[in-house]
Design a protein around this motif. Sequence first.
Motif, PDB file in Angstrom:
ATOM      1  N   GLY A 397       0.810  -1.370  -0.277  1.00 44.56           N
ATOM      2  CA  GLY A 397       0.062   0.099  -0.128  1.00 44.56           C
ATOM      3  C   GLY A 397       0.859   1.403  -0.002  1.00 44.56           C
ATOM      4  O   GLY A 397       0.526   2.413  -0.004  1.00 44.56           O
ATOM      5  N   ASP A 398       2.357   0.957  -0.094  1.00 43.09           N
ATOM      6  CA  ASP A 398       2.992   2.172  -0.201  1.00 43.09           C
ATOM      7  C   ASP A 398       3.490   2.524  -1.583  1.00 43.09           C
ATOM      8  O   ASP A 398       3.497   1.561  -2.222  1.00 43.09           O
ATOM      9  CB  ASP A 398       4.490   1.966   0.933  1.00 43.09           C
ATOM     10  CG  ASP A 398       3.971   1.943   2.316  1.00 43.09           C
ATOM     11  OD1 ASP A 398       3.055   2.446   2.388  1.00 43.09           O
ATOM     12  OD2 ASP A 398       4.915   1.675   3.067  1.00 43.09           O
ATOM     13  N   TYR A 399       4.086   3.612  -2.085  1.00 40.29           N
ATOM     14  CA  TYR A 399       4.318   3.998  -3.242  1.00 40.29           C
ATOM     15  C   TYR A 399       5.744   4.340  -3.471  1.00 40.29           C
ATOM     16  O   TYR A 399       6.398   5.021  -2.387  1.00 40.29           O
ATOM     17  CB  TYR A 399       3.368   4.823  -3.924  1.00 40.29           C
ATOM     18  CG  TYR A 399       2.032   4.243  -4.377  1.00 40.29           C
ATOM     19  CD1 TYR A 399       1.760   4.000  -5.585  1.00 40.29           C
ATOM     20  CD2 TYR A 399       1.244   3.898  -3.650  1.00 40.29           C
ATOM     21  CE1 TYR A 399       0.750   3.431  -6.019  1.00 40.29           C
ATOM     22  CE2 TYR A 399      -0.182   3.364  -3.849  1.00 40.29           C
ATOM     23  CZ  TYR A 399      -0.229   3.071  -5.166  1.00 40.29           C
ATOM     24  OH  TYR A 399      -1.434   2.450  -5.629  1.00 40.29           O
ATOM     25  N   GLY A 400       6.266   3.955  -4.453  1.00 42.96           N
ATOM     26  CA  GLY A 400       7.766   4.407  -4.590  1.00 42.96           C
ATOM     27  C   GLY A 400       8.343   4.156  -5.837  1.00 42.96           C
ATOM     28  O   GLY A 400       7.560   3.626  -6.901  1.00 42.96           O
ATOM     29  N   TYR A 401       9.731   4.083  -6.229  1.00 42.46           N
ATOM     30  CA  TYR A 401      10.307   3.707  -7.388  1.00 42.46           C
ATOM     31  C   TYR A 401      11.456   3.265  -7.161  1.00 42.46           C
ATOM     32  O   TYR A 401      12.235   3.593  -6.057  1.00 42.46           O
ATOM     33  CB  TYR A 401      10.321   5.004  -8.629  1.00 42.46           C
ATOM     34  CG  TYR A 401      11.039   6.040  -7.856  1.00 42.46           C
ATOM     35  CD1 TYR A 401      12.442   6.238  -8.404  1.00 42.46           C
ATOM     36  CD2 TYR A 401      10.589   7.192  -7.271  1.00 42.46           C
ATOM     37  CE1 TYR A 401      13.223   7.333  -8.020  1.00 42.46           C
ATOM     38  CE2 TYR A 401      10.880   8.402  -6.924  1.00 42.46           C
ATOM     39  CZ  TYR A 401      12.623   8.430  -7.344  1.00 42.46           C
ATOM     40  OH  TYR A 401      13.321   9.581  -6.827  1.00 42.46           O
ATOM     41  N   LEU A 402      12.195   2.474  -7.987  1.00 42.89           N
ATOM     42  CA  LEU A 402      13.530   1.968  -8.017  1.00 42.89           C
ATOM     43  C   LEU A 402      14.455   2.612  -8.885  1.00 42.89           C
ATOM     44  O   LEU A 402      14.053   2.781  -9.998  1.00 42.89           O
ATOM     45  CB  LEU A 402      13.454   0.276  -8.252  1.00 42.89           C
ATOM     46  CG  LEU A 402      12.710  -0.765  -7.514  1.00 42.89           C
ATOM     47  CD1 LEU A 402      12.508  -1.955  -8.060  1.00 42.89           C
ATOM     48  CD2 LEU A 402      13.704  -0.953  -6.167  1.00 42.89           C
ATOM     49  N   HIS A 403      15.615   2.780  -8.445  1.00 41.18           N
ATOM     50  CA  HIS A 403      16.632   3.330  -9.390  1.00 41.18           C
ATOM     51  C   HIS A 403      16.914   1.969 -10.003  1.00 41.18           C
ATOM     52  O   HIS A 403      16.980   0.682  -9.751  1.00 41.18           O
ATOM     53  CB  HIS A 403      18.033   3.751  -8.446  1.00 41.18           C
ATOM     54  CG  HIS A 403      17.809   5.276  -7.981  1.00 41.18           C
ATOM     55  ND1 HIS A 403      17.605   6.429  -8.807  1.00 41.18           N
ATOM     56  CD2 HIS A 403      17.020   5.518  -6.884  1.00 41.18           C
ATOM     57  CE1 HIS A 403      17.481   7.274  -7.924  1.00 41.18           C
ATOM     58  NE2 HIS A 403      17.222   6.896  -6.691  1.00 41.18           N
ATOM     59  N   VAL A 409      13.283   4.164  -3.487  1.00 44.99           N
ATOM     60  CA  VAL A 409      12.767   5.506  -3.148  1.00 44.99           C
ATOM     61  C   VAL A 409      11.329   5.551  -2.639  1.00 44.99           C
ATOM     62  O   VAL A 409      10.604   5.156  -3.448  1.00 44.99           O
ATOM     63  CB  VAL A 409      13.244   6.515  -4.114  1.00 44.99           C
ATOM     64  CG1 VAL A 409      12.401   8.044  -3.611  1.00 44.99           C
ATOM     65  CG2 VAL A 409      14.455   6.789  -4.427  1.00 44.99           C
ATOM     66  N   PHE A 410      11.099   5.872  -1.403  1.00 43.15           N
ATOM     67  CA  PHE A 410       9.972   5.663  -0.821  1.00 43.15           C
ATOM     68  C   PHE A 410       9.033   7.166  -0.976  1.00 43.15           C
ATOM     69  O   PHE A 410       9.870   7.982  -0.579  1.00 43.15           O
ATOM     70  CB  PHE A 410      10.028   5.421   0.610  1.00 43.15           C
ATOM     71  CG  PHE A 410       8.544   5.618   1.392  1.00 43.15           C
ATOM     72  CD1 PHE A 410       7.367   4.547   1.112  1.00 43.15           C
ATOM     73  CD2 PHE A 410       8.492   6.742   2.223  1.00 43.15           C
ATOM     74  CE1 PHE A 410       6.178   4.674   1.866  1.00 43.15           C
ATOM     75  CE2 PHE A 410       7.322   7.039   2.817  1.00 43.15           C
ATOM     76  CZ  PHE A 410       6.294   5.970   2.795  1.00 43.15           C
ATOM     77  N   VAL A 411       8.046   7.099  -1.654  1.00 38.76           N
ATOM     78  CA  VAL A 411       7.225   8.313  -1.921  1.00 38.76           C
ATOM     79  C   VAL A 411       6.109   8.831  -0.919  1.00 38.76           C
ATOM     80  O   VAL A 411       6.176   9.663  -0.588  1.00 38.76           O
ATOM     81  CB  VAL A 411       6.557   8.060  -3.502  1.00 38.76           C
ATOM     82  CG1 VAL A 411       5.909   9.365  -3.854  1.00 38.76           C
ATOM     83  CG2 VAL A 411       7.828   8.087  -4.343  1.00 38.76           C
ATOM     84  N   GLY A 412       5.550   7.440  -0.542  1.00 36.67           N
ATOM     85  CA  GLY A 412       4.404   7.603   0.226  1.00 36.67           C
ATOM     86  C   GLY A 412       3.376   6.876   0.339  1.00 36.67           C
ATOM     87  O   GLY A 412       3.428   5.873  -0.436  1.00 36.67           O
ATOM     88  N   ILE A 417      -0.595  10.235  -1.140  1.00 36.17           N
ATOM     89  CA  ILE A 417      -0.067  10.629  -2.238  1.00 36.17           C
ATOM     90  C   ILE A 417      -1.414  11.214  -3.035  1.00 36.17           C
ATOM     91  O   ILE A 417      -2.491  10.625  -2.925  1.00 36.17           O
ATOM     92  CB  ILE A 417       0.260   9.464  -3.201  1.00 36.17           C
ATOM     93  CG1 ILE A 417       1.630   9.039  -2.474  1.00 36.17           C
ATOM     94  CG2 ILE A 417       0.580   9.865  -4.717  1.00 36.17           C
ATOM     95  CD1 ILE A 417       2.191   7.719  -3.126  1.00 36.17           C
ATOM     96  N   PHE A 418      -1.297  12.476  -3.559  1.00 32.93           N
ATOM     97  CA  PHE A 418      -2.343  13.108  -4.171  1.00 32.93           C
ATOM     98  C   PHE A 418      -2.152  13.982  -5.344  1.00 32.93           C
ATOM     99  O   PHE A 418      -0.954  14.124  -5.518  1.00 32.93           O
ATOM    100  CB  PHE A 418      -3.239  13.830  -3.000  1.00 32.93           C
ATOM    101  CG  PHE A 418      -2.224  14.841  -2.295  1.00 32.93           C
ATOM    102  CD1 PHE A 418      -1.993  16.228  -2.706  1.00 32.93           C
ATOM    103  CD2 PHE A 418      -1.668  14.462  -1.337  1.00 32.93           C
ATOM    104  CE1 PHE A 418      -0.938  16.919  -2.200  1.00 32.93           C
ATOM    105  CE2 PHE A 418      -0.582  15.176  -0.652  1.00 32.93           C
ATOM    106  CZ  PHE A 418      -0.233  16.515  -0.922  1.00 32.93           C
ATOM    107  N   LYS A 419      -3.216  14.405  -5.863  1.00 38.75           N
ATOM    108  CA  LYS A 419      -2.842  15.218  -7.145  1.00 38.75           C
ATOM    109  C   LYS A 419      -3.717  16.568  -6.812  1.00 38.75           C
ATOM    110  O   LYS A 419      -4.815  16.531  -6.328  1.00 38.75           O
ATOM    111  CB  LYS A 419      -3.433  15.103  -8.284  1.00 38.75           C
ATOM    112  CG  LYS A 419      -2.719  13.843  -9.299  1.00 38.75           C
ATOM    113  CD  LYS A 419      -3.324  13.784 -10.684  1.00 38.75           C
ATOM    114  CE  LYS A 419      -2.098  12.817 -11.406  1.00 38.75           C
ATOM    115  NZ  LYS A 419      -2.580  12.806 -12.985  1.00 38.75           N
ATOM    116  N   ARG A 420      -2.692  17.817  -6.855  1.00 40.37           N
ATOM    117  CA  ARG A 420      -3.308  19.001  -6.584  1.00 40.37           C
ATOM    118  C   ARG A 420      -2.889  19.994  -7.785  1.00 40.37           C
ATOM    119  O   ARG A 420      -1.689  19.944  -8.239  1.00 40.37           O
ATOM    120  CB  ARG A 420      -2.612  19.422  -5.390  1.00 40.37           C
ATOM    121  CG  ARG A 420      -3.083  20.861  -4.795  1.00 40.37           C
ATOM    122  CD  ARG A 420      -2.445  21.044  -3.416  1.00 40.37           C
ATOM    123  NE  ARG A 420      -3.165  22.241  -2.722  1.00 40.37           N
ATOM    124  CZ  ARG A 420      -2.246  23.373  -2.541  1.00 40.37           C
ATOM    125  NH1 ARG A 420      -0.971  23.361  -3.139  1.00 40.37           N
ATOM    126  NH2 ARG A 420      -2.922  24.318  -2.033  1.00 40.37           N
TER     127      ARG A 420
END
Length: 509
Positions: A397-403, A409-412, A417-420
């Motif tokens: 349920g967490d979001y991130g990306y891999l190098h 890298v943990f994003v949230g 996480i939201f769009k604004r």
Amino acid sequence: MAGATLAHSGVGHLGEGAAPLGELVHELLDDAAERFPDRPALRDGGGVWTWAELDATSRRLASWLRGRGIGRGDRVLVRTRRQRDLVTLMFATFRVGAAFAPISVQMKPFHLAAVVADAEPALLVLDEHEMDLSGVAGAVALSDVLAAATGHDLDRSTTGVIGQDVALLLYTSGTTATPKAVVCPHRAVVFAAAAIARVLRYRPDDVIFCRLPLSFDYGLYQVFLGALAGAEVVLAADAPNAGLLASVRAAGATVVPLVPSVATMLTTLAARDPRPTGVRLFTNTGAALPAPAVRLLLDRFPGASIALMYGTTECKRITVREPEDGDLLRPDSVGPALPGTEVLVVDEAERPVPPMTVGEIVVRGGHVMAGYWRAPELTDRTFRRSPETGEVRLHTGDYGYLHPDGELVFVGRRDEIFKRNGVRASGVEIEAAAQDIPGVTGAALLPPAAGRDIVLFVATDLTPAQVLRELAIRLEAAKVPTDCRVLPAIPLTANGKPDRVALAGRLTR
């Protein structure tokens, strides 16, 4: 397949002179008592035990538990401030094959009653002065348990417990209305502890200063890591904030696990009293430690290094960044996958995404726990079978990306996480920018909800307008809140994380 992968090597050897490990958590204590019998194991305000003394006390308690008919399949719940006694009762529970649930001393009677009803324990142990707590009929006083076990022989039973048996029920509130328990089998707990130990490399001469509560898995695993290394664990959850640095010095601490609130306290106190300490290693997980806070910590504690980690109770630890003491070349990284595990980042169809692409963090390996206690639907949503292999994988349920090299890298979290204004943002990102502002000692963001925009709370002497001007220098315009509220300090949960429920409550006042 995109992901950070290491060979699934099992537990095996931890290093030179270490014996091969089995699959049972209490075997960590057995091994430490054999290899380091006279070395200090646990210290708290009530005294100190050696590894041999801890082993013997746990065996007497195990004999007492067997005498009460407690064994495999049962649950033992303990809520106490007496930390050494909690640990020895935990190991005793493991020895008889029952599951141990350490309950936060901050848990209110309302939630405690719900936990007792959920776990249906064969034994509920409370401190003497809490025996009248509502909703806990049938509880036994800790002092009575310890007195009754004193005359028992040492339990030497070596049969009946297997690696698939449940060792721990770890209750966590998460996003649910009532606490839920993660089911932690012996095999998975040992695997996780051993894998973490390989990266952190605690030593027999280390003194681990554990400010964290033992109801928090980050704190509890310090005992297992101490046993693996033969190190001393100082149980200091009740250490006063004002004297925290003095307590670290007095303990001769060399390793300090911390969350951001503890890091802030230590750096503030070290600015007033810059005398050197013996700390060689800080570790961080539970909540992200922003890069400015990392640099300040290393600056105030010369000679120390830090290991940044990311994890979740559902698999204990996910990534560990090798300890470092210089400039952070990649300050957003929380490191590669734990040894013997794999981290994937997937899209909504559960397909791996390319490196540098944000998606859900998914984990596989021997540390993935067995689901949630008596919550089959939640278990099925979180612990899913791989479409390719059928193996159970944890969807965090967490979001991130891999190098490209596998560092995460943990994003949230999903709800952070939201769009604004058409731009995707995360609470972690905005909080980190806020804490980069000189004079800001803490920050917590509430994501948008029905009827309101994002709200940023900061601990600082600056005005809200000053904070927002500084944020505009650091963030895109769409990520800068319009509502900033200044507090003397950010309220924290018992585990030292920002208490967002309490912050949300302030919006209605």
